[in-house]
Design a protein around this motif. Structure first.
Motif, PDB file in Angstrom:
ATOM      1  N   ALA A 204      -5.728  14.832  -0.190  1.00 46.50           N
ATOM      2  CA  ALA A 204      -5.856  13.377  -0.253  1.00 46.50           C
ATOM      3  C   ALA A 204      -4.532  12.734  -0.661  1.00 46.50           C
ATOM      4  O   ALA A 204      -4.116  11.708  -0.115  1.00 46.50           O
ATOM      5  CB  ALA A 204      -6.965  12.983  -1.228  1.00 46.50           C
ATOM      6  N   VAL A 205      -3.842  13.361  -1.628  1.00 47.77           N
ATOM      7  CA  VAL A 205      -2.545  12.857  -2.067  1.00 47.77           C
ATOM      8  C   VAL A 205      -1.528  12.942  -0.928  1.00 47.77           C
ATOM      9  O   VAL A 205      -0.733  12.006  -0.712  1.00 47.77           O
ATOM     10  CB  VAL A 205      -2.037  13.660  -3.299  1.00 47.77           C
ATOM     11  N   ASP A 206      -1.557  14.033  -0.165  1.00 45.66           N
ATOM     12  CA  ASP A 206      -0.626  14.218   0.953  1.00 45.66           C
ATOM     13  C   ASP A 206      -0.861  13.177   2.048  1.00 45.66           C
ATOM     14  O   ASP A 206       0.098  12.657   2.647  1.00 45.66           O
ATOM     15  CB  ASP A 206      -0.766  15.627   1.534  1.00 45.66           C
ATOM     16  N   ILE A 207      -2.138  12.888   2.332  1.00 47.44           N
ATOM     17  CA  ILE A 207      -2.450  11.853   3.345  1.00 47.44           C
ATOM     18  C   ILE A 207      -1.944  10.501   2.869  1.00 47.44           C
ATOM     19  O   ILE A 207      -1.350   9.729   3.640  1.00 47.44           O
ATOM     20  CB  ILE A 207      -3.971  11.806   3.611  1.00 47.44           C
ATOM     21  N   LYS A 208      -2.139  10.222   1.587  1.00 43.72           N
ATOM     22  CA  LYS A 208      -1.666   8.952   1.023  1.00 43.72           C
ATOM     23  C   LYS A 208      -0.154   8.831   1.177  1.00 43.72           C
ATOM     24  O   LYS A 208       0.362   7.775   1.587  1.00 43.72           O
ATOM     25  CB  LYS A 208      -2.062   8.869  -0.453  1.00 43.72           C
ATOM     26  N   ASN A 209       0.580   9.896   0.874  1.00 42.06           N
ATOM     27  CA  ASN A 209       2.036   9.868   0.981  1.00 42.06           C
ATOM     28  C   ASN A 209       2.499   9.745   2.428  1.00 42.06           C
ATOM     29  O   ASN A 209       3.549   9.150   2.705  1.00 42.06           O
ATOM     30  CB  ASN A 209       2.638  11.127   0.346  1.00 42.06           C
ATOM     31  N   ALA A 210       1.714  10.310   3.353  1.00 48.29           N
ATOM     32  CA  ALA A 210       2.107  10.302   4.770  1.00 48.29           C
ATOM     33  C   ALA A 210       1.908   8.936   5.420  1.00 48.29           C
ATOM     34  O   ALA A 210       2.755   8.474   6.197  1.00 48.29           O
ATOM     35  CB  ALA A 210       1.325  11.375   5.530  1.00 48.29           C
ATOM     36  N   VAL A 211       0.795   8.266   5.125  1.00 48.51           N
ATOM     37  CA  VAL A 211       0.477   7.008   5.835  1.00 48.51           C
ATOM     38  C   VAL A 211       0.718   5.767   4.992  1.00 48.51           C
ATOM     39  O   VAL A 211       0.685   4.649   5.502  1.00 48.51           O
ATOM     40  CB  VAL A 211      -0.980   7.013   6.344  1.00 48.51           C
ATOM     41  N   LYS A 212       0.969   5.967   3.686  1.00 38.32           N
ATOM     42  CA  LYS A 212       1.224   4.835   2.765  1.00 38.32           C
ATOM     43  C   LYS A 212       0.222   3.692   2.977  1.00 38.32           C
ATOM     44  O   LYS A 212       0.562   2.609   3.456  1.00 38.32           O
ATOM     45  CB  LYS A 212       2.652   4.324   2.941  1.00 38.32           C
ATOM     46  N   PRO A 213      -1.045   3.939   2.655  1.00 40.81           N
ATOM     47  CA  PRO A 213      -2.103   2.946   2.924  1.00 40.81           C
ATOM     48  C   PRO A 213      -1.915   1.649   2.145  1.00 40.81           C
ATOM     49  O   PRO A 213      -1.412   1.646   1.018  1.00 40.81           O
ATOM     50  CB  PRO A 213      -3.381   3.664   2.473  1.00 40.81           C
ATOM     51  N   ASP A 214      -2.314   0.540   2.773  1.00 39.86           N
ATOM     52  CA  ASP A 214      -2.279  -0.766   2.106  1.00 39.86           C
ATOM     53  C   ASP A 214      -3.405  -0.877   1.089  1.00 39.86           C
ATOM     54  O   ASP A 214      -3.263  -1.582   0.089  1.00 39.86           O
ATOM     55  CB  ASP A 214      -2.417  -1.887   3.150  1.00 39.86           C
ATOM     56  N   GLN A 215      -4.526  -0.220   1.383  1.00 40.49           N
ATOM     57  CA  GLN A 215      -5.670  -0.221   0.469  1.00 40.49           C
ATOM     58  C   GLN A 215      -6.294   1.173   0.462  1.00 40.49           C
ATOM     59  O   GLN A 215      -6.470   1.789   1.521  1.00 40.49           O
ATOM     60  CB  GLN A 215      -6.730  -1.232   0.919  1.00 40.49           C
ATOM     61  N   ILE A 216      -6.593   1.663  -0.742  1.00 42.96           N
ATOM     62  CA  ILE A 216      -7.363   2.903  -0.874  1.00 42.96           C
ATOM     63  C   ILE A 216      -8.690   2.526  -1.516  1.00 42.96           C
ATOM     64  O   ILE A 216      -8.725   1.969  -2.619  1.00 42.96           O
ATOM     65  CB  ILE A 216      -6.633   3.940  -1.755  1.00 42.96           C
ATOM     66  N   LEU A 217      -9.778   2.799  -0.805  1.00 44.80           N
ATOM     67  CA  LEU A 217     -11.106   2.454  -1.297  1.00 44.80           C
ATOM     68  C   LEU A 217     -11.877   3.735  -1.583  1.00 44.80           C
ATOM     69  O   LEU A 217     -11.925   4.641  -0.749  1.00 44.80           O
ATOM     70  CB  LEU A 217     -11.861   1.607  -0.269  1.00 44.80           C
ATOM     71  N   MET A 218     -12.470   3.798  -2.755  1.00 44.36           N
ATOM     72  CA  MET A 218     -13.287   4.949  -3.110  1.00 44.36           C
ATOM     73  C   MET A 218     -14.746   4.641  -2.839  1.00 44.36           C
ATOM     74  O   MET A 218     -15.274   3.620  -3.306  1.00 44.36           O
ATOM     75  CB  MET A 218     -13.105   5.303  -4.589  1.00 44.36           C
ATOM     76  N   ASP A 242      -7.707   1.319  -5.003  1.00 47.14           N
ATOM     77  CA  ASP A 242      -7.629  -0.128  -5.247  1.00 47.14           C
ATOM     78  C   ASP A 242      -8.983  -0.777  -5.495  1.00 47.14           C
ATOM     79  O   ASP A 242      -9.054  -1.865  -6.072  1.00 47.14           O
ATOM     80  CB  ASP A 242      -6.967  -0.823  -4.048  1.00 47.14           C
ATOM     81  N   GLY A 243     -10.034  -0.170  -5.010  1.00 50.98           N
ATOM     82  CA  GLY A 243     -11.358  -0.765  -5.157  1.00 50.98           C
ATOM     83  C   GLY A 243     -12.441   0.204  -4.734  1.00 50.98           C
ATOM     84  O   GLY A 243     -12.161   1.335  -4.323  1.00 50.98           O
ATOM     85  N   VAL A 244     -13.678  -0.239  -4.835  1.00 50.57           N
ATOM     86  CA  VAL A 244     -14.834   0.631  -4.615  1.00 50.57           C
ATOM     87  C   VAL A 244     -15.745   0.074  -3.529  1.00 50.57           C
ATOM     88  O   VAL A 244     -15.956  -1.141  -3.448  1.00 50.57           O
ATOM     89  CB  VAL A 244     -15.639   0.788  -5.933  1.00 50.57           C
ATOM     90  N   ILE A 245     -16.237   0.972  -2.689  1.00 50.29           N
ATOM     91  CA  ILE A 245     -17.358   0.662  -1.801  1.00 50.29           C
ATOM     92  C   ILE A 245     -18.576   1.358  -2.390  1.00 50.29           C
ATOM     93  O   ILE A 245     -18.591   2.583  -2.533  1.00 50.29           O
ATOM     94  CB  ILE A 245     -17.119   1.164  -0.356  1.00 50.29           C
ATOM     95  N   MET A 246     -19.583   0.597  -2.773  1.00 49.14           N
ATOM     96  CA  MET A 246     -20.788   1.156  -3.378  1.00 49.14           C
ATOM     97  C   MET A 246     -21.810   1.404  -2.277  1.00 49.14           C
ATOM     98  O   MET A 246     -22.321   0.461  -1.671  1.00 49.14           O
ATOM     99  CB  MET A 246     -21.345   0.192  -4.424  1.00 49.14           C
ATOM    100  N   SER A 247     -22.085   2.670  -1.987  1.00 48.10           N
ATOM    101  CA  SER A 247     -23.038   3.010  -0.932  1.00 48.10           C
ATOM    102  C   SER A 247     -24.443   3.204  -1.501  1.00 48.10           C
ATOM    103  O   SER A 247     -24.612   3.419  -2.703  1.00 48.10           O
ATOM    104  CB  SER A 247     -22.594   4.281  -0.195  1.00 48.10           C
TER     105      SER A 247
END
Length: 480
Positions: A204-218, A242-247
């Protein structure tokens, strides 16, 4: 989700409303009951301690205890504190204006509903005139990419799969695919992982570093109880979302996770999933959720839903009904509009006291009732739908036989139509009496509002005598 908690809190506050003056002991008893209600809902105990302490401190001021309506002040304080617990203000999805495509990355535990949430988010953004692309970066779960592609086809959103082996490579290539396909948003669906799975967390950290997302939602399962503290803390340390999606907020769990997540992480809940369908992802409004938990309803939400489902044709139909009258075809169209808004149950539950009203009414077969009424109306001829007053006894027998319903049910539907037609007639008189300046007086407006109210619950299609089976038929017979 919050039914049990909502009942407990409402009962506690109702006891206070029954007292003219409040003592310190009254406040202490109420706070103890609120504490127990929150703990039983599986809210994190530290969150409960801070919440109750803050409420109690504000409730024990002389300004509250010596006021003319101390119980109303206590309700206001609990509402304000609950709203603050949930996040105070709406937290919108932040997208970069100077970057195309924007990248949104979803993370979360296994089974939290990330893949479904990704498709729902894509559907929501598509409705806002964006052109999203879904990136299938879950290369560990069998058929995960197939599931995402199936959901993508259902909502008309393209899916990039790449080689299906290297998640980081697929994520990087999806950005290029989005540029080529003129997609302005890429939603990266990552693999579900365990907190103790270091290899998966590193991916997950590697994907974040590769695409540099504007928003990361958990994506967080609303059925997660107190353990949500450990879950979100681990992810916050590694990927800093950055924020949460509550399923699964429409489930029947106690809902403690949803109330704990903001206080524990400081991260806002941005979206909540209220069902299985693609359109069930909603922007989270803390103030509205707090009001619903305390039984105050969400009338604003219903109005927004009505505005969303209204189109030019429905507006034109409303104007025609005011001019010419109300037909059975109009009643059928109104039912279809109610379906688009989520059904009768959802509408009633969003009204103040609606949840309790539903419980007292017993089992309301929402969709089944609407289908029964639709079957009766579709069994009528074109002339009968346009002029229901011509439907005599013989016609009623034919309509009942054609729809597989009873004559009593046909009678009840025609009676409901008559009541609604009278209401439309009175509203038409009101609009015709508007002055030349085009303005309605306050008295006229109040009268129109009174006329617009449904005559009991039976005035709404799918409610009253139509849905009660044999009991409903007996009620219809008693009134005739």
């Amino acid at each position: 989700m919050f039914n049990s908690l909502s009942d407990r809190l409402q009962d506690t506050l109702d006891k206070l409303r029954g007292k003219g003056r409040l003592t310190e002991e009254d406040i202490n008893v109420a706070m103890r009951e609120i504490r127990m209600a929150l703990l039983e809902a599986d809210v994190n105990y530290r969150v409960v301690k801070d919440f109750v302490s803050s409420c109690k401190e504000k409730c024990l001021t002389s300004e509250v205890l010596d006021s003319l309506t101390p119980s109303q002040n206590v309700v206001r304080i609990v509402l304000d504190q609950l709203t603050e617990l949930l996040g105070s203000t709406e937290s919108k999805l932040v997208l970069a204006q100077n970057r195309t495509p924007n990248v949104i990355m979803l993370v979360g535990l296994q089974g939290s509903g990330k893949t479904t949430a990704a498709a729902k988010l894509a559907y929501l953004l598509k409705g806002q005139k964006h052109s999203p692309l879904l990136a299938a970066c879950d290369t560990h779960r069998p058929a995960a990419a197939d599931q995402l592609e199936t959901l993508g086809k259902e909502i008309g959103v393209p899916v990039y799969r790449g080689d299906g082996k290297d998640a980081v490579k697929v994520a990087s290539e999806s950005i290029k695919a989005a540029v080529d396909g003129m997609n302005d948003i890429v939603i990266v669906d990552t693999a579900g992982r365990l907190q103790i799975d270091e290899e998966m967390m590193q991916e997950a950290v590697d994907i974040k570093n590769a695409v540099k997302p504007d928003q990361i939602l958990m994506v967080v399962d609303a059925m997660t109880g107190q353990d949500i503290v450990n879950v979100v803390s681990t992810f916050a340390e590694r990927v800093d979302f950055d924020g949460v999606i509550m399923s699964k907020l429409d489930g029947d769990a106690r809902g403690g996770g949803a109330l704990s997540v903001r206080a524990v992480t400081g991260k806002p809940i941005k979206f909540v999933s209220m069902g299985e369908k693609p359109d069930s992802l909603e922007v989270f409004h803390p103030d509205r959720m707090a009001k619903r938990i305390l039984g105050m309803g969400d009338v604003v939400g219903i109005i927004e839903q009505a505005q969303k489902t209204a189109d030019e044709q429905s507006i034109a139909d409303a104007e025609r009904m005011l001019r010419e009258g109300f037909t059975m075809d109009d009643m059928l169209a109104q039912m279809q509009q109610i379906r688009k808004m989520g059904g009768v149950k959802k509408i009633i539950s969003s009204l103040p006291g609606g949840e309790r009203m539903l419980k007292q009414a017993g089992n309301i077969e929402d969709e089944a009732q609407l289908k029964r009424i639709e079957a009766i109306i579709r069994s009528m001829t074109k002339e009968e739908r346009a002029r229901p007053k011509i439907i005599n006894g013989q016609r009623r027998k034919r309509i009942a036989a054609g729809s597989g319903r009873t004559v009593q049910e046909v009678n009840q539907l025609i009676k409901q139509w008559g009541e609604m037609n009278k209401m439309m007639g009175k509203m038409r008189q009101m609009t015709n009496s508007v002055g030349k300046n085009g303005k309605v007086s306050q008295r006229q407006l109040q009268a129109m509002m009174r006329q617009a109210q449904m005559p009991g619950m039976g005035g709404m299609p799918g409610m009253g005598g139509m849905g009660g089976g044999r009991g409903g038929n007996r009620k219809a017979r008693r009134h005739r």
